[in-house]
Scaffold this motif. Structure first.
Motif, PDB file in Angstrom:
ATOM      1  N   LEU A  94      27.297 -30.654  19.162  1.00  0.00           N
ATOM      2  CA  LEU A  94      26.286 -30.718  18.291  1.00  0.00           C
ATOM      3  C   LEU A  94      26.557 -31.926  17.252  1.00  0.00           C
ATOM      4  N   LEU A  95      25.283 -32.474  16.952  1.00  0.00           N
ATOM      5  CA  LEU A  95      25.327 -33.477  16.204  1.00  0.00           C
ATOM      6  C   LEU A  95      25.390 -33.012  14.772  1.00  0.00           C
ATOM      7  N   PRO A  96      26.411 -33.758  13.933  1.00  0.00           N
ATOM      8  CA  PRO A  96      26.887 -33.072  12.710  1.00  0.00           C
ATOM      9  C   PRO A  96      25.492 -33.141  11.610  1.00  0.00           C
ATOM     10  N   SER A  97      24.805 -34.216  11.916  1.00  0.00           N
ATOM     11  CA  SER A  97      23.543 -34.502  10.697  1.00  0.00           C
ATOM     12  C   SER A  97      22.428 -33.622  11.160  1.00  0.00           C
ATOM     13  N   LEU A  98      22.466 -32.787  12.093  1.00  0.00           N
ATOM     14  CA  LEU A  98      21.381 -31.995  12.093  1.00  0.00           C
ATOM     15  C   LEU A  98      21.527 -30.404  12.007  1.00  0.00           C
ATOM     16  N   THR A  99      20.421 -29.572  11.767  1.00  0.00           N
ATOM     17  CA  THR A  99      20.652 -28.007  11.629  1.00  0.00           C
ATOM     18  C   THR A  99      20.405 -27.652  12.837  1.00  0.00           C
ATOM     19  N   ALA A 100      20.644 -26.524  13.075  1.00  0.00           N
ATOM     20  CA  ALA A 100      20.544 -25.811  14.311  1.00  0.00           C
ATOM     21  C   ALA A 100      19.118 -25.980  14.989  1.00  0.00           C
ATOM     22  N   LEU A 101      18.093 -25.902  14.093  1.00  0.00           N
ATOM     23  CA  LEU A 101      16.666 -26.027  14.844  1.00  0.00           C
ATOM     24  C   LEU A 101      16.537 -27.476  14.931  1.00  0.00           C
ATOM     25  N   GLU A 102      17.083 -28.451  14.346  1.00  0.00           N
ATOM     26  CA  GLU A 102      16.873 -29.771  14.759  1.00  0.00           C
ATOM     27  C   GLU A 102      17.705 -30.224  16.069  1.00  0.00           C
ATOM     28  N   GLN A 103      18.701 -29.403  16.354  1.00  0.00           N
ATOM     29  CA  GLN A 103      19.649 -29.814  17.412  1.00  0.00           C
ATOM     30  C   GLN A 103      18.598 -29.621  18.620  1.00  0.00           C
ATOM     31  N   ARG A 118       5.275 -33.532  22.893  1.00  0.00           N
ATOM     32  CA  ARG A 118       4.928 -32.170  22.260  1.00  0.00           C
ATOM     33  C   ARG A 118       4.772 -32.553  20.890  1.00  0.00           C
ATOM     34  N   SER A 119       3.689 -31.917  20.280  1.00  0.00           N
ATOM     35  CA  SER A 119       3.555 -32.264  18.869  1.00  0.00           C
ATOM     36  C   SER A 119       4.621 -31.639  18.119  1.00  0.00           C
ATOM     37  N   ALA A 120       5.143 -32.118  16.899  1.00  0.00           N
ATOM     38  CA  ALA A 120       5.971 -31.573  16.059  1.00  0.00           C
ATOM     39  C   ALA A 120       6.196 -30.207  15.874  1.00  0.00           C
ATOM     40  N   GLN A 121       4.834 -29.656  15.663  1.00  0.00           N
ATOM     41  CA  GLN A 121       4.679 -28.251  15.505  1.00  0.00           C
ATOM     42  C   GLN A 121       4.961 -27.301  16.757  1.00  0.00           C
ATOM     43  N   GLU A 122       4.409 -27.719  18.099  1.00  0.00           N
ATOM     44  CA  GLU A 122       4.866 -27.324  19.209  1.00  0.00           C
ATOM     45  C   GLU A 122       6.381 -27.244  19.371  1.00  0.00           C
ATOM     46  N   LEU A 123       7.012 -28.370  19.082  1.00  0.00           N
ATOM     47  CA  LEU A 123       8.597 -28.343  19.136  1.00  0.00           C
ATOM     48  C   LEU A 123       9.368 -27.468  18.412  1.00  0.00           C
ATOM     49  N   ARG A 124       8.754 -27.391  17.082  1.00  0.00           N
ATOM     50  CA  ARG A 124       9.392 -26.613  16.131  1.00  0.00           C
ATOM     51  C   ARG A 124       9.215 -25.210  16.546  1.00  0.00           C
ATOM     52  N   ALA A 125       7.968 -24.670  17.034  1.00  0.00           N
ATOM     53  CA  ALA A 125       7.700 -23.343  17.477  1.00  0.00           C
ATOM     54  C   ALA A 125       8.368 -22.818  18.676  1.00  0.00           C
ATOM     55  N   ARG A 126       8.678 -23.866  19.467  1.00  0.00           N
ATOM     56  CA  ARG A 126       9.383 -23.628  20.694  1.00  0.00           C
ATOM     57  C   ARG A 126      10.861 -23.216  20.412  1.00  0.00           C
ATOM     58  N   ALA A 127      11.514 -24.378  19.554  1.00  0.00           N
ATOM     59  CA  ALA A 127      13.024 -24.381  19.105  1.00  0.00           C
ATOM     60  C   ALA A 127      12.997 -22.935  18.334  1.00  0.00           C
ATOM     61  N   THR A 128      12.229 -22.569  17.589  1.00  0.00           N
ATOM     62  CA  THR A 128      12.465 -21.461  16.521  1.00  0.00           C
ATOM     63  C   THR A 128      12.558 -20.106  17.494  1.00  0.00           C
ATOM     64  N   ASP A 129      11.750 -19.999  18.645  1.00  0.00           N
ATOM     65  CA  ASP A 129      11.577 -18.967  19.701  1.00  0.00           C
ATOM     66  C   ASP A 129      12.914 -19.000  20.446  1.00  0.00           C
ATOM     67  N   LEU A 130      13.506 -20.329  20.691  1.00  0.00           N
ATOM     68  CA  LEU A 130      14.775 -20.284  21.501  1.00  0.00           C
ATOM     69  C   LEU A 130      15.903 -19.780  20.815  1.00  0.00           C
ATOM     70  N   LEU A 131      15.749 -20.204  19.690  1.00  0.00           N
ATOM     71  CA  LEU A 131      17.017 -19.567  18.667  1.00  0.00           C
ATOM     72  C   LEU A 131      16.893 -18.477  18.375  1.00  0.00           C
ATOM     73  N   VAL A 132      15.769 -17.621  18.307  1.00  0.00           N
ATOM     74  CA  VAL A 132      15.693 -16.427  18.278  1.00  0.00           C
ATOM     75  C   VAL A 132      16.292 -15.655  19.373  1.00  0.00           C
ATOM     76  N   SER A 133      15.780 -16.267  20.735  1.00  0.00           N
ATOM     77  CA  SER A 133      16.142 -15.702  22.046  1.00  0.00           C
ATOM     78  C   SER A 133      17.620 -15.696  22.361  1.00  0.00           C
ATOM     79  N   VAL A 134      18.110 -16.541  21.650  1.00  0.00           N
ATOM     80  CA  VAL A 134      19.989 -16.815  21.674  1.00  0.00           C
ATOM     81  C   VAL A 134      20.536 -16.028  20.539  1.00  0.00           C
ATOM     82  N   GLY A 135      19.611 -15.338  19.873  1.00  0.00           N
ATOM     83  CA  GLY A 135      20.269 -14.550  18.717  1.00  0.00           C
ATOM     84  C   GLY A 135      20.757 -15.282  17.577  1.00  0.00           C
ATOM     85  N   LEU A 136      20.010 -16.255  17.379  1.00  0.00           N
ATOM     86  CA  LEU A 136      20.355 -17.049  15.868  1.00  0.00           C
ATOM     87  C   LEU A 136      19.119 -17.007  14.936  1.00  0.00           C
ATOM     88  N   GLU A 137      18.554 -15.867  14.898  1.00  0.00           N
ATOM     89  CA  GLU A 137      17.547 -15.890  13.801  1.00  0.00           C
ATOM     90  C   GLU A 137      18.134 -16.015  12.552  1.00  0.00           C
TER      91      GLU A 137
END
Lengths: 238, 365
Positions: A94-103, A118-137
């Motif tokens: 993982l890149l040390p300068s990025l948060t989990a969401l930014e990774q 994809r728009s920034a909002q779309e990216l963020r929404a997808r990233a958030t969903d994925l983090l939840v799906s891997v148990g990192l809420e």
């Protein structure tokens, strides 16, 4: 799907060459997971490097969704990796300068500035969903240094899935984890393979999960051999 | 720029450090640039507004360099230039540096500029004497002599009357006093105890059809475009040479410092770059990221540096030869950013060469 046809890869070694992969054949359908096991130095990671289009084989074809990666230019293989291949590294990388969401979000910023993004909002929404799906809420704002080894591996997996890849390449994801966390990561990979319909190749030293795989191959001295289910069970029992 | 901006936030200490270095170098460049321009103005501002295609000076003697102060043109030289094909106008100009005295024994060293009463080679805002025996003082000469229109000023024993105060012309670090060419020749003849030269220089308007090299040889003169002729002011030549060299070195140092920082920074990040490449980052996007990061550091550092320079320059007393202008602010800022980016571009080799395969640990297992 991914198909490796008669792949051979050699590396220079002193005055001669060492054969890392010797006429290997492999086909993995979407929604299935194939494990590759074998001793250290047998050529497993070389096979992963070829399958992820990180290195071109000396001979043979690497077909990813019917595109022969072995004939593509460097720029084209980068695009292929970005759009079709998800890589889960052994170390989470993982890149040390990025948060989990930014990774995860960074996956939308790797291509040409002219490419449709994809728009920034779309990216963020997808990233958030994925983090939840891997148990990192609730862990989205944490940098790698604030995450545990298991959590870092989950981010690593989520990142690999960010661009909806058809192929998932997983390199010994449990090597730095204890048995319990390792099992949880394997469960997650199995779950994601089905949920995201990826053709997954998993290199592992951990034999305890081999019976849960759709296929198992062993690699010895560059030679890839399919193992029958019974053999896989036997390997798992050892 | 996604990763670049987050790197800036994450490693802010390192970037503040390099940004401060850029700021300090910009301050040095800005102050030196303002000072260079100020000193240059004090040397040449009397000549730069001239409307002249060429400036003609007497050919220097053996072992001597071309010089406004040493130039002594004969009437024959002026006639040869006037008659030459392609030459449309020739106006003589006398220049000499002398001490002058005003009321209450106020003394000042000034440049005496002798011109015809119909002198047109200067901007219309600049007044020149229309009568013999009168002077037009530049602001600096007026400030030194405290003389106003109607006041007497003595030049080499001759008493003149101040007709006007006009313009801020300076020559060789002295204020300019304009006088008629006839008066100038009288003064110079008295100073040198021999016949005065016809003029020091000729302001020539000409089209490009003339063969000026042949004409120079025939008339025993050296002619050059106006800007080039300024190098015949010795104080200007030596100052601009040394200050220009310092500015050049500072800009070079700036490019090297930025290049060295971003090279080390990129090498430190080579693991991350390999991961990004393995994940499918195009080399172009990584190059954009790296240069964008350097651009942000440069624009902030250089912007602050130039801002501080301009603010400080505006507060300096008028006596300090310092100029705040686009030439001393925007130009060095653009040069600093441009050279900094060139320096940063040297770091791109690491970005381009990094092998994504290294992101897969132990690929030969």
């Amino acid at each position: 799907m991914i198909r490796l046809d008669d792949i051979t890869l050699t590396f220079p070694d002193g005055d001669g060459f060492v054969t890392a992969i010797d006429h290997a054949n492999l086909a993995v359908e979407r929604g299935t997971i194939t494990a590759i096991t074998g001793p250290s130095g047998s050529g497993k990671s070389s096979l992963l490097a070829v399958a992820s289009a990180l290195i071109a084989p000396d001979s043979g074809r690497v077909l990813i969704d019917d595109v022969d990666a072995s004939t593509l230019s460097r720029t084209q293989t980068a695009t292929l990796r970005r759009e079709r291949i998800g890589i889960v590294f052994q170390q989470s990388n993982l890149l040390p300068s990025l948060t989990a969401l930014e990774q995860l979000e960074v996956m939308g910023h790797l291509g040409s500035s002219n490419a449709t993004k994809r728009s920034a909002q779309e990216l963020r929404a997808r990233a958030t969903d994925l983090l939840v799906s891997v148990g990192l809420e609730g862990q989205a704002g944490k940098r790698p240094s604030a995450l545990s080894g298991g959590q870092r591996q989950r981010v690593n997996i989520a990142r690999a899935l960010m661009n909806d890849p058809s192929i998932l390449i997983v390199d010994e994801p449990t090597s730095a984890l204890d048995q319990e966390r390792g099992a949880a990561i394997i469960d997650l990979i199995l779950e994601m393979t089905l949920a995201r319909n990826t053709a997954t190749i998993l290199v592992t030293h951990d034999r305890s999960h081999l019976t849960r795989m759709d296929a198992v191959f062993t690699m010895v001295d560059g030679t890839l051999t399919p193992a029958a289910v019974e053999v896989a069970a036997m390997i798992a029992a050892q | 720029m996604f990763v670049a901006l987050r790197d800036l936030r994450f490693a802010r200490g390192r970037f503040i450090l390099i940004g401060s270095v850029v700021l300090l170098i910009t301050l040095l460049v800005g102050f030196l640039g303002g000072l260079t321009q100020g000193l240059a103005n004090a040397n040449i501002s009397a000549l730069t507004p001239f409307h002249a295609d060429r400036v003609v000076l007497a050919q220097p003697g053996m072992g001597k360099t071309l010089s406004f102060i040493d130039s002594q043109l004969s009437e024959e030289s002026a006639t040869a230039w006037s008659a030459a094909p392609g030459v449309t106008a020739v106006e003589p100009l006398g220049i000499t540096i002398s001490k002058v005295t005003a009321a209450h024994d106020r003394e000042a060293t000034v440049s005496l500029f002798g011109v015809e009463k119909t002198f047109t080679s200067i901007s219309p805002e600049q007044t020149v004497p229309t009568q013999d025996g009168t002077l037009v003082l530049s602001k600096r000469a007026q400030a030194a002599l405290h003389a106003n229109p109607g006041d007497p000023v003595t030049v080499f024993g001759h008493e003149f009357t101040v007709a006007a105060v006009s313009g801020s012309a300076e020559f060789s670090h002295t204020g300019v006093i304009w006088m008629s060419l006839t008066d100038w020749r009288d003064i110079v003849a008295q100073q040198t105890v021999k016949a005065a030269p016809f003029a020091t220089a000729l302001a020539v308007q000409a089209d490009s059809s003339g063969d000026f090299t042949a004409l120079d040889a025939r008339a025993n003169t050296t002619s050059s475009p106006l800007l080039l002729s300024l190098m015949a002011i010795e104080s200007f030549k030596s100052e601009i040479g040394s200050l220009g060299m310092m500015l050049g070195l500072l800009l070079g140092i700036s490019a090297l410092v930025i290049g060295a920082f971003f090279t080390v920074w990129t090498i430190q990040r080579s693991g991350d770059i390999a991961v990004l490449k393995a994940l499918g980052a195009s080399t172009a996007s990584l190059v954009r990221d790296a240069l964008g990061q350097a651009l942000v550091v440069l624009v902030i550092g250089v912007g602050l540096g130039i801002g501080i320079t301009a603010a400080t320059g505006a507060m300096l007393p008028a006596a300090v030869p310092f100029v705040v202008s686009p030439v001393t602010t925007i130009l060095p800022a653009v040069a600093m950013v441009g050279l900094g980016l060139i320096g940063a571009a040297f770091a791109l080799r690491s970005v381009i060469k990094t092998d994504p395969l290294t992101a897969l640990n132990g690929q030969n297992n």
